[in-house]
Design a protein around this motif. Structure first.
Motif, mmCIF file in Angstrom:
data_model
loop_
_atom_site.group_PDB
_atom_site.id
_atom_site.type_symbol
_atom_site.label_atom_id
_atom_site.label_comp_id
_atom_site.label_asym_id
_atom_site.label_seq_id
_atom_site.Cartn_x
_atom_site.Cartn_y
_atom_site.Cartn_z
ATOM 1 N N GLY A 1 -14.784 13.758 7.087
ATOM 2 C CA GLY A 1 -13.346 13.031 6.829
ATOM 3 C C GLY A 1 -12.754 13.339 5.675
ATOM 4 O O GLY A 1 -11.669 12.785 5.425
ATOM 5 N N THR A 2 -13.568 13.924 4.724
ATOM 6 C CA THR A 2 -13.085 14.180 3.585
ATOM 7 C C THR A 2 -12.177 15.672 3.441
ATOM 8 O O THR A 2 -12.837 16.756 3.835
ATOM 9 C CB THR A 2 -14.010 14.349 2.398
ATOM 10 N N HIS A 3 -11.017 15.569 3.233
ATOM 11 C CA HIS A 3 -10.329 16.664 3.151
ATOM 12 C C HIS A 3 -9.455 16.899 1.820
ATOM 13 O O HIS A 3 -9.214 15.625 1.130
ATOM 14 C CB HIS A 3 -9.121 16.987 4.320
ATOM 15 N N LYS A 4 -8.682 17.838 1.699
ATOM 16 C CA LYS A 4 -7.884 17.826 0.467
ATOM 17 C C LYS A 4 -6.505 16.897 0.748
ATOM 18 O O LYS A 4 -6.088 16.280 -0.445
ATOM 19 C CB LYS A 4 -7.102 19.294 0.485
ATOM 20 N N GLU A 5 -6.211 16.909 2.067
ATOM 21 C CA GLU A 5 -5.146 15.754 2.108
ATOM 22 C C GLU A 5 -5.589 14.547 1.713
ATOM 23 O O GLU A 5 -4.841 13.693 1.237
ATOM 24 C CB GLU A 5 -4.896 15.840 3.651
ATOM 25 N N THR A 6 -6.864 13.902 1.921
ATOM 26 C CA THR A 6 -7.290 12.808 1.528
ATOM 27 C C THR A 6 -6.739 12.312 0.115
ATOM 28 O O THR A 6 -6.597 11.130 -0.263
ATOM 29 C CB THR A 6 -8.823 12.518 1.834
ATOM 30 N N ALA A 7 -7.473 13.291 -0.684
ATOM 31 C CA ALA A 7 -6.969 13.068 -2.129
ATOM 32 C C ALA A 7 -5.624 13.360 -2.540
ATOM 33 O O ALA A 7 -5.233 12.667 -3.509
ATOM 34 C CB ALA A 7 -8.118 14.552 -3.005
ATOM 35 N N LEU A 8 -4.990 14.298 -2.094
ATOM 36 C CA LEU A 8 -3.655 14.361 -2.199
ATOM 37 C C LEU A 8 -2.664 13.045 -1.892
ATOM 38 O O LEU A 8 -1.990 12.589 -2.722
ATOM 39 C CB LEU A 8 -3.052 15.673 -1.352
ATOM 40 N N SER A 9 -3.119 12.477 -0.888
ATOM 41 C CA SER A 9 -2.338 11.098 -0.441
ATOM 42 C C SER A 9 -2.920 10.239 -1.354
ATOM 43 O O SER A 9 -1.966 9.235 -1.856
ATOM 44 C CB SER A 9 -2.981 10.838 0.883
ATOM 45 N N TYR A 10 -4.021 10.181 -1.985
ATOM 46 C CA TYR A 10 -4.508 9.024 -3.003
ATOM 47 C C TYR A 10 -3.637 9.362 -3.939
ATOM 48 O O TYR A 10 -3.299 8.373 -4.835
ATOM 49 C CB TYR A 10 -6.030 9.299 -3.213
ATOM 50 N N LEU A 11 -3.489 10.617 -4.542
ATOM 51 C CA LEU A 11 -2.784 10.689 -5.795
ATOM 52 C C LEU A 11 -1.257 10.317 -5.538
ATOM 53 O O LEU A 11 -0.519 10.000 -6.616
ATOM 54 C CB LEU A 11 -2.948 12.217 -6.206
ATOM 55 N N ALA A 12 -0.824 10.751 -4.513
ATOM 56 C CA ALA A 12 0.792 10.649 -4.294
ATOM 57 C C ALA A 12 1.139 9.208 -4.276
ATOM 58 O O ALA A 12 1.960 8.470 -4.937
ATOM 59 C CB ALA A 12 1.150 11.132 -3.047
ATOM 60 N N HIS A 13 -0.129 8.341 -3.522
ATOM 61 C CA HIS A 13 0.200 6.857 -3.728
ATOM 62 C C HIS A 13 0.088 6.311 -5.085
ATOM 63 O O HIS A 13 1.070 5.497 -5.548
ATOM 64 C CB HIS A 13 -0.912 5.982 -2.861
ATOM 65 N N HIS A 14 -0.850 6.718 -5.861
ATOM 66 C CA HIS A 14 -0.933 6.383 -7.233
ATOM 67 C C HIS A 14 0.151 6.492 -8.169
ATOM 68 O O HIS A 14 0.446 5.761 -9.129
ATOM 69 C CB HIS A 14 -2.205 6.702 -7.844
ATOM 70 N N PHE A 15 0.592 7.707 -8.003
ATOM 71 C CA PHE A 15 1.752 8.096 -9.145
ATOM 72 C C PHE A 15 3.037 7.788 -8.336
ATOM 73 O O PHE A 15 4.120 8.165 -8.817
ATOM 74 C CB PHE A 15 1.489 9.630 -9.192
ATOM 75 N N GLN A 16 3.109 7.104 -7.205
ATOM 76 C CA GLN A 16 4.202 6.548 -6.389
ATOM 77 C C GLN A 16 5.370 7.698 -6.262
ATOM 78 O O GLN A 16 6.461 7.821 -6.577
ATOM 79 C CB GLN A 16 5.030 5.525 -7.053
ATOM 80 N N ILE A 17 4.828 9.050 -5.697
ATOM 81 C CA ILE A 17 5.518 10.006 -5.245
ATOM 82 C C ILE A 17 5.652 10.090 -3.664
ATOM 83 O O ILE A 17 4.629 10.245 -3.111
ATOM 84 C CB ILE A 17 4.819 11.376 -5.949
ATOM 85 N N ASP A 18 6.825 10.037 -3.141
ATOM 86 C CA ASP A 18 6.890 10.093 -1.760
ATOM 87 C C ASP A 18 6.515 11.343 -1.045
ATOM 88 O O ASP A 18 6.589 12.299 -1.824
ATOM 89 C CB ASP A 18 8.557 10.232 -1.555
ATOM 90 N N ARG A 19 5.770 11.445 -0.083
ATOM 91 C CA ARG A 19 5.390 12.407 0.561
ATOM 92 C C ARG A 19 6.392 13.589 0.773
ATOM 93 O O ARG A 19 6.095 14.780 0.858
ATOM 94 C CB ARG A 19 4.771 11.763 1.930
ATOM 95 N N GLN A 20 7.709 13.273 0.983
ATOM 96 C CA GLN A 20 8.709 14.243 1.181
ATOM 97 C C GLN A 20 8.955 14.947 -0.116
ATOM 98 O O GLN A 20 9.360 16.394 -0.194
ATOM 99 C CB GLN A 20 10.077 13.639 1.390
ATOM 100 N N HIS A 21 8.402 14.553 -1.326
ATOM 101 C CA HIS A 21 8.265 15.178 -2.602
ATOM 102 C C HIS A 21 7.173 16.052 -2.967
ATOM 103 O O HIS A 21 6.750 16.234 -4.168
ATOM 104 C CB HIS A 21 8.782 14.437 -3.610
ATOM 105 N N ILE A 22 6.210 16.200 -2.078
ATOM 106 C CA ILE A 22 4.962 16.957 -2.188
ATOM 107 C C ILE A 22 5.345 18.325 -1.831
ATOM 108 O O ILE A 22 5.474 18.707 -0.568
ATOM 109 C CB ILE A 22 4.000 16.424 -1.563
ATOM 110 N N VAL A 23 4.998 19.319 -2.603
ATOM 111 C CA VAL A 23 5.149 20.761 -2.131
ATOM 112 C C VAL A 23 3.624 21.452 -2.447
ATOM 113 O O VAL A 23 3.174 21.246 -3.427
ATOM 114 C CB VAL A 23 5.954 21.456 -3.174
ATOM 115 N N ALA A 24 3.074 21.802 -1.353
ATOM 116 C CA ALA A 24 1.692 22.049 -1.344
ATOM 117 C C ALA A 24 1.396 23.800 -0.875
ATOM 118 O O ALA A 24 2.553 24.080 0.116
ATOM 119 C CB ALA A 24 0.793 21.354 -0.572
#
Length: 268
Positions: free
Chosen positions: A191-214
């Protein structure tokens, strides 16, 4: 412009085919970081073989290693750091069963250490070519649970290894076979994927998912590209990734595809 989180796979994406960052790519990423965007390396690589890339860009942001199993802020004690580990028991079991299972090289790693059953010159950047006595993988040297195992295997035994892992450790371990024609498999926590960590950082830095460019190119980028508000597949990406991506770069990783795309996207 609102702060964006720019998530970068390394191999086959931000790096060229010589595993290098070009000056063009470095200057583009530095400019975006200086403009206040959060530039984050999201890689399957361990920290030990991605530190030089982080330093070359000059990042001050967290980095995600081991396909999402480690998120940390390099050179600092960051209270939000996490590591999702497998077990010492699994590692020693695979070591003991290596001949039966066709395991040629077995590597265990955590943030600061690498252990292997023997040195290997087959994939110099990814498999350790030299080992000191305390890096030989055995019961004495491996004192703690590692984050990930990397297995170079006999292709005819691939299913045997996967079956063994699923049978004994399938409740918490996920085998992932590398793309690119390598007979290499990685074992990380299920269940550990790149998305897991990316979601964690986005939440921590309060960056909306729509503002993630991957950006990504391979199977291990699927969840991240699907999750990102703006998931971009490389021109050289596998078809499955292009199918879930919002866009595809005009240029491939050999021709600064990431830098070219970012310059247009952010109108640099």
């Amino acid at each position: 412009m609102d702060q964006h989180l720019i998530a970068l796979d390394m191999d086959g994406t931000t790096l060229n085919n010589q595993s290098k960052l070009t000056d063009h790519t470095v200057s583009t990423l530095r400019r975006l970081a200086n403009d206040g965007h959060l530039v984050v390396i999201v890689t399957g690589r361990p920290w030990l073989i991605s530190a030089h890339l982080y330093d070359q860009i000059g990042l001050k942001s967290p980095i995600i290693n081991f396909n999402g199993a480690l998120a940390h802020l390099p050179y600092q004690n960051w209270k939000h750091e996490y590591a999702i580990k497998v077990t010492r028991e699994l590692t020693l079991d695979m070591l003991e069963s290596r001949r039966e299972l066709g395991v040629q090289t077995l590597i265990a790693e955590d943030k600061h250490h690498v252990w292997a059953n023997h040195p290997s010159n087959e994939l110099p950047e990814f498999l350790p070519a030299q080992l000191s006595d305390d890096q030989i993988l055995n019961e004495r040297n491996l004192t703690d649970d590692p984050i990930a195992l990397t297995i170079q295997f006999d292709p005819a035994k691939k299913d045997a290894i996967i079956n063994r892992v699923n049978e004994r450790y399938g409740d918490f371990v996920e085998p992932r076979v590398w793309g690119g024609g390598y007979s290499i498999m990685e074992l990380i926590h299920r269940g550990t994927h790149k998305e897991t960590a990316l979601s964690y950082l986005a939440h921590h830095f309060q960056i909306d998912r729509q503002h993630i460019v991957a950006f990504g190119d391979e199977q291990n980028d699927l969840e991240m590209i699907d999750f990102a508000g703006h998931g971009v597949a490389m021109k050289n990406a596998i078809p499955e990734l292009k199918a879930v991506a919002k866009d595809v770069t005009t240029l491939d990783n050999e021709h600064d595809g990431v830098a070219d795309y970012l310059e247009k996207y952010f109108q640099l």
